[in-house]
Design a protein around this motif. Structure first.
Motif, PDB file in Angstrom:
ATOM      1  N   VAL A   1       1.082  -1.032   0.139  1.00  0.00           N
ATOM      2  CA  VAL A   1      -0.053  -0.165  -0.313  1.00  0.00           C
ATOM      3  C   VAL A   1       0.818   1.764   0.236  1.00  0.00           C
ATOM      4  CG1 VAL A   1      -1.112   1.413   1.210  1.00  0.00           C
ATOM      5  CG2 VAL A   1      -1.940  -1.265   0.952  1.00  0.00           C
TER       6      VAL A   1
ATOM      7  N   ALA B   1      -4.970  -1.482   5.182  1.00  0.00           N
ATOM      8  CA  ALA B   1      -4.224  -1.687   5.208  1.00  0.00           C
ATOM      9  C   ALA B   1      -4.306  -3.061   6.690  1.00  0.00           C
ATOM     10  CB  ALA B   1      -2.590  -1.995   5.315  1.00  0.00           C
TER      11      ALA B   1
ATOM     12  N   ILE C   1       0.595  -6.819   5.214  1.00  0.00           N
ATOM     13  CA  ILE C   1       0.786  -5.973   4.276  1.00  0.00           C
ATOM     14  C   ILE C   1       1.577  -4.787   4.290  1.00  0.00           C
ATOM     15  CG2 ILE C   1      -0.759  -4.252   2.669  1.00  0.00           C
ATOM     16  CD1 ILE C   1      -2.935  -6.753   3.158  1.00  0.00           C
TER      17      ILE C   1
ATOM     18  N   VAL D   1       3.342  -0.718   4.445  1.00  0.00           N
ATOM     19  CA  VAL D   1       2.267   0.530   4.198  1.00  0.00           C
ATOM     20  C   VAL D   1       3.623   1.972   3.858  1.00  0.00           C
ATOM     21  CG1 VAL D   1       0.935   2.600   4.968  1.00  0.00           C
ATOM     22  CG2 VAL D   1       0.080  -0.555   5.065  1.00  0.00           C
TER      23      VAL D   1
END
Length: 246
Positions: A73, A95, A106, A108
């Motif tokens: 992300v 996220a 995930i 970021v």
């Protein structure tokens, strides 16, 4: 003397030769099975680089079905600090929700932190107005939907004159068309926050099409891109969005 001669020159009995086992074993069934397994592993290893780019077909949901474990992300860092911070906080919230849903980490990052490895090897989930997200701004000419002066363009290149628009769309990653980019963008950071969440005034329902354009409390248009599977290039049909904003 005869005993010494026989001991020295008489033929010696041959030593038994131990039969060496082959790499695949002695059983034809085992050998065949191991060959099949080896070939399957090789196929899976090379499948991604050889074929996957030709089979990115969308829609938006496909990003999460195929790519969720490989996403990064990216939030903007090219706008005003307060606006970027607003989108960053929202992107981190999204996220965190995706991590809980998919049970996977995930990453970021700010757009400026995305190195060459990230841009080429990851499916990118991009948040922010086009002019604020540095990476989105850099690749905008390679995306199937174009922008001009903070507005969305129709398939014929004309501008949709709405100042309250929100847009979600998926496309092949211009850095590596075996990966996706999923773009969440809007006319302003304030209109972007909540775009993922049902019940939020900014929510845009998106899943079964390649793009969804909304404004106010209405979906203005949704549909599919034209797809060139050979080059991995997608484009907005010429007549797409033709009546939107008119």
């Amino acid at each position: 003397m005869e005993e010494e001669y026989l001991a020295k020159y008489a033929p010696q009995p041959e030593k038994p030769v131990r039969k060496r086992r082959s790499f695949f074993g002695d059983s034809p069934t085992v050998r065949y099975g191991l060959i099949v397994v080896s070939m399957t592993m090789l196929f899976l290893h090379f499948y991604k680089s050889m074929y996957e780019g030709k089979h990115l077909r969308g829609p938006i949901d496909d990003f999460f079905r195929k790519k969720y474990s490989n996403m990064t992300v990216l939030y903007p860092s090219g706008g005003e600090r307060a606006a970027d911070s607003l989108v960053e906080a929202y992107a981190r919230k999204v996220a965190a929700g995706l991590e809980k849903k998919f049970s996977t980490r995930i990453p970021v990052q700010a757009d400026r932190e995305a190195n060459d490895r990230t841009r080429k090897r990851k499916s990118l989930l991009l948040y922010g107005p086009v002019e604020d997200n540095r990476l989105l701004r850099h690749i905008q000419d390679d995306l199937p939907i174009r922008f001009r002066d903070g507005r969305v363009c129709r398939g014929d290149g004309s501008v949709i004159d709405r100042s309250d628009w929100r847009l979600v769309f998926v496309a092949p990653n211009p850095y590596n068309n075996t990966q996706y980019v999923l773009v969440y963008t809007a006319a302003s950071p304030e209109l972007l926050v909540g775009i993922n969440y049902v019940g939020n005034p900014n929510y845009v329902p998106h899943d079964s099409t390649d793009y969804v354009l909304a404004a106010g409390d209405s979906v203005l248009a949704s549909g599919f891109f034209d797809k060139d599977s050979t080059r991995g290039a997608w484009s907005l049909p010429h007549d797409a969005l033709a009546t939107v904003g008119r």
